[in-house]
Design a protein around this motif. Structure first.
Motif, PDB file in Angstrom:
ATOM      1  N   CYS A 123       8.140   3.700  -9.152  1.00 39.19           N
ATOM      2  CA  CYS A 123       7.616   2.594 -10.092  1.00 39.19           C
ATOM      3  C   CYS A 123       6.447   2.956 -10.865  1.00 39.19           C
ATOM      4  O   CYS A 123       5.654   2.402 -12.023  1.00 39.19           O
ATOM      5  CB  CYS A 123       8.080   1.000 -10.028  1.00 39.19           C
ATOM      6  SG  CYS A 123       7.701   0.636  -8.574  1.00 39.19           S
ATOM      7  N   CYS A 124       5.659   2.993  -9.749  1.00 37.98           N
ATOM      8  CA  CYS A 124       4.459   3.183 -10.020  1.00 37.98           C
ATOM      9  C   CYS A 124       3.565   3.847  -9.988  1.00 37.98           C
ATOM     10  O   CYS A 124       3.701   4.693  -8.985  1.00 37.98           O
ATOM     11  CB  CYS A 124       2.807   2.324  -9.475  1.00 37.98           C
ATOM     12  SG  CYS A 124       3.590   0.284  -9.803  1.00 37.98           S
ATOM     13  N   CYS A 175       3.570  -3.650  -9.261  1.00 36.13           N
ATOM     14  CA  CYS A 175       3.941  -4.387  -9.947  1.00 36.13           C
ATOM     15  C   CYS A 175       5.493  -5.574 -10.196  1.00 36.13           C
ATOM     16  O   CYS A 175       5.718  -5.916 -11.050  1.00 36.13           O
ATOM     17  CB  CYS A 175       4.634  -3.017 -11.158  1.00 36.13           C
ATOM     18  SG  CYS A 175       6.336  -2.236 -10.731  1.00 36.13           S
ATOM     19  N   CYS A 220       7.557  -4.059  -5.104  1.00 32.44           N
ATOM     20  CA  CYS A 220       6.283  -2.789  -5.093  1.00 32.44           C
ATOM     21  C   CYS A 220       5.159  -3.922  -5.318  1.00 32.44           C
ATOM     22  O   CYS A 220       5.634  -5.687  -6.338  1.00 32.44           O
ATOM     23  CB  CYS A 220       6.790  -2.257  -6.673  1.00 32.44           C
ATOM     24  SG  CYS A 220       5.450  -1.709  -6.662  1.00 32.44           S
TER      25      CYS A 220
HETATM   26 ZN   LIG Z   1       5.851  -0.273  -8.355  1.00 37.89          ZN
END
Ligand SMILES: [Zn+2]
Length: 503
Positions: free
Chosen positions: A94-95, A23, A20
């Motif tokens: 994840c974000c 992050c 990613c």
């Molecule tokens: Zn992420």
């Protein structure tokens, strides 16, 4: 055919969160923030380190798209990178990436931004005092006046095409600012020149470029002629010092990328370019400035909030002032608006907002709005049950090959990723829910696509209109359904879907 939306069959791509760009899979001690909702993080609280949260992108390569279609898709949460049109799966990713936009009127001039403008004015004009006639807060007036009176600084809007001069600046920027040494003219072209728009949007007309290059002098109400991708090159004393890469759309300007010369870091060119873009929007009678994605818990991305802004709720398609929901999304959480007239999705509708566990806020006009993300997409969320019920009927009655999905499997234990279902998952916030797709079959609305949607099978090199949805093969049905879920029914009415039997 010029308004045709020509796409490759949509797909989802997931890879380790370590890949990613925001992050890097590393939220340090706040690993629970990788999860979209608290209930998911709590579910795995004892094994947070063993759960794989991925970077999940959905989308299509686009061979052709018009600017009006892209404008609509931007407001459904899509962005483009070259010819790839994508959005994130907000549940599994994840974000949490929220589409963010602002207007010149929403901008609150902070001390920092005011300083940026006055320094710019004094750098490019010989006599800064001449600007005193412009009121203190009028950043648009200051920028316009300074540029009209400058002999040292000018910019040039031009087609998003390759030149050696632009490429050299790109390399200098990538190497010194991003420590990226793997650049080539090919990667520059693919990233910042390739677009899915037709030649009329890319090349424009002389008249349209002349108008755009004199944006400072446009009259209120005058219609901007050029719509499409642009490079705006900034020159100072004859030297190229920055390039904005943007798409000019009917509703505003969408910022794609910004390249600046590190030797001019004192100019705060990033801030200046945002202020100039807002000035251009005001003078060219456009409305919105789309700054791409906003990620509340990513320091690299949350500077965007300082331009005064609203973020998109992909489920109901509405924008909400960031200040109302800032607290709700501060730990990487998903936000889904629930209100009394929410009829976009049955999943949203069936939630009794009075009993909701979600936090709420009251808007300026006194309406109470709820965050119902947990009720819909949390561990016990109603969306999963609803999707599985629809899957059975889609499969049995209409031979559309969706499979039931256990809501427990939206995240995986490390190393078990290959057990993930292939294809676009059944429950994705912001995609057309399966019950609605089923409704299209049951009501016969799906036949509206016949004669309008085209299919192109790569192996046989044959293009044909859809003539009878019900008699298509299951894999073709699935591809059509995924395109509808992702891009919407109206967009599919003018689509050509390219696919390969092998894929
Ligand atoms: Zn992420």
């Amino acid at each position: 055919m010029s308004d045709r939306f020509v796409i490759w069959a949509p797909s989802i791509h997931s890879e380790l969160a370590a890949k990613c760009g925001y992050c890097h899979g590393n939220k340090e001690e706040n690993r629970d923030q990788l999860f979209a909702l608290d209930s998911w993080a709590q579910q795995y609280v004892d094994e947070l380190d063993a759960i794989e949260v991925n970077n999940c992108t959905m989308g299509s390569f686009v061979e052709h798209m018009d600017v009006a279609t892209y404008d609509r898709l931007c407001n459904m949460g899509f962005r483009r990178s070259g010819k790839f049109l994508y959005k994130m799966d907000p549940l599994r990713n994840c974000c949490r990436l929220y589409t963010i936009r602002t207007t010149p009127q929403e901008l609150v001039m902070s001390k920092e931004l005011r300083k940026c403008v006055s320094r710019f004015v004094s750098r490019i004009t010989d006599d800064g005092s001449r600007m005193a006639i412009v009121p203190g807060n009028d950043f648009v007036g200051k920028i316009v006046n300074a540029e009209l009176n400058s002999t040292k600084f000018h910019t040039k809007f031009e087609p998003a095409l390759y030149s050696d001069e632009k490429y050299q600046l790109f390399v200098k920027y990538q190497e010194r600012v991003h420590q990226d040494f793997k650049n080539s003219p090919k990667s520059f072209k693919r990233f910042l020149c390739d677009t899915p728009f037709g030649p009329e949007s890319i090349l424009g007309t002389q008249e349209s470029w002349d108008q755009l290059n004199n944006w400072q002098s446009m009259k209120p109400g005058e219609k901007l002629m050029h719509m499409g991708p642009v490079h705006e090159c900034y020159y100072y004393e004859g030297k190229l010092i920055a390039i904005t890469v943007s798409d000019i759309l009917p509703s505003g300007i969408s910022s794609v990328y910004f390249i600046w010369d590190p030797d001019y870091s004192k100019w705060s060119l990033g801030k200046l370019s945002a202020l100039r873009d807002l000035a251009i929007i005001q003078k060219t009678n456009l409305k919105y400035y789309y700054l791409g994605y906003y990620i509340q818990d990513c320091p690299k991305m949350n500077y965007k909030a300082s331009y005064g802004a609203e973020v998109l709720d992909v489920c109901c398609g509405k924008y909400i002032p960031l200040k109302h929901i800032e607290n709700m999304i501060s730990r990487g959480n998903l936000f889904v608006l629930g209100e009394e007239d929410a009829d976009i999705s049955k999943e949203l509708y069936i939630v009794d907002s009075d009993n909701g566990k979600g936090s709420s806020f009251v808007t300026e006009n006194g309406a109470k709005q709820m965050n119902i993300a947990e009720e819909v997409y949390g561990v016990d969320g109603c969306a999963f049950k609803s999707a599985n019920e629809s899957v059975l009927k889609l499969k049995e009655l209409y031979s559309v090959p969706y499979e039931e999905e256990d809501s427990d499997t939206i995240y995986y234990q490390q190393g078990q990723h290959d057990q993930a279902p292939r294809g676009i998952p059944n429950v994705v916030p912001g995609l057309l829910p399966l019950w609605e797709l089923l409704d299209f079959m049951e009501s016969g609305k799906i036949t509206d696509l016949e004669g309008r949607l085209f299919l192109f099978e790569v192996e046989t090199d044959g293009i044909r209109p859809l003539t009878n949805f019900y008699s298509e093969s299951p894999p073709v049905k699935r591809r059509i359904c995924d395109a509808i879920r992702l891009f919407g029914f109206e967009t599919c009415m003018k689509s050509v879907i390219l696919y390969s039997e092998q894929m």
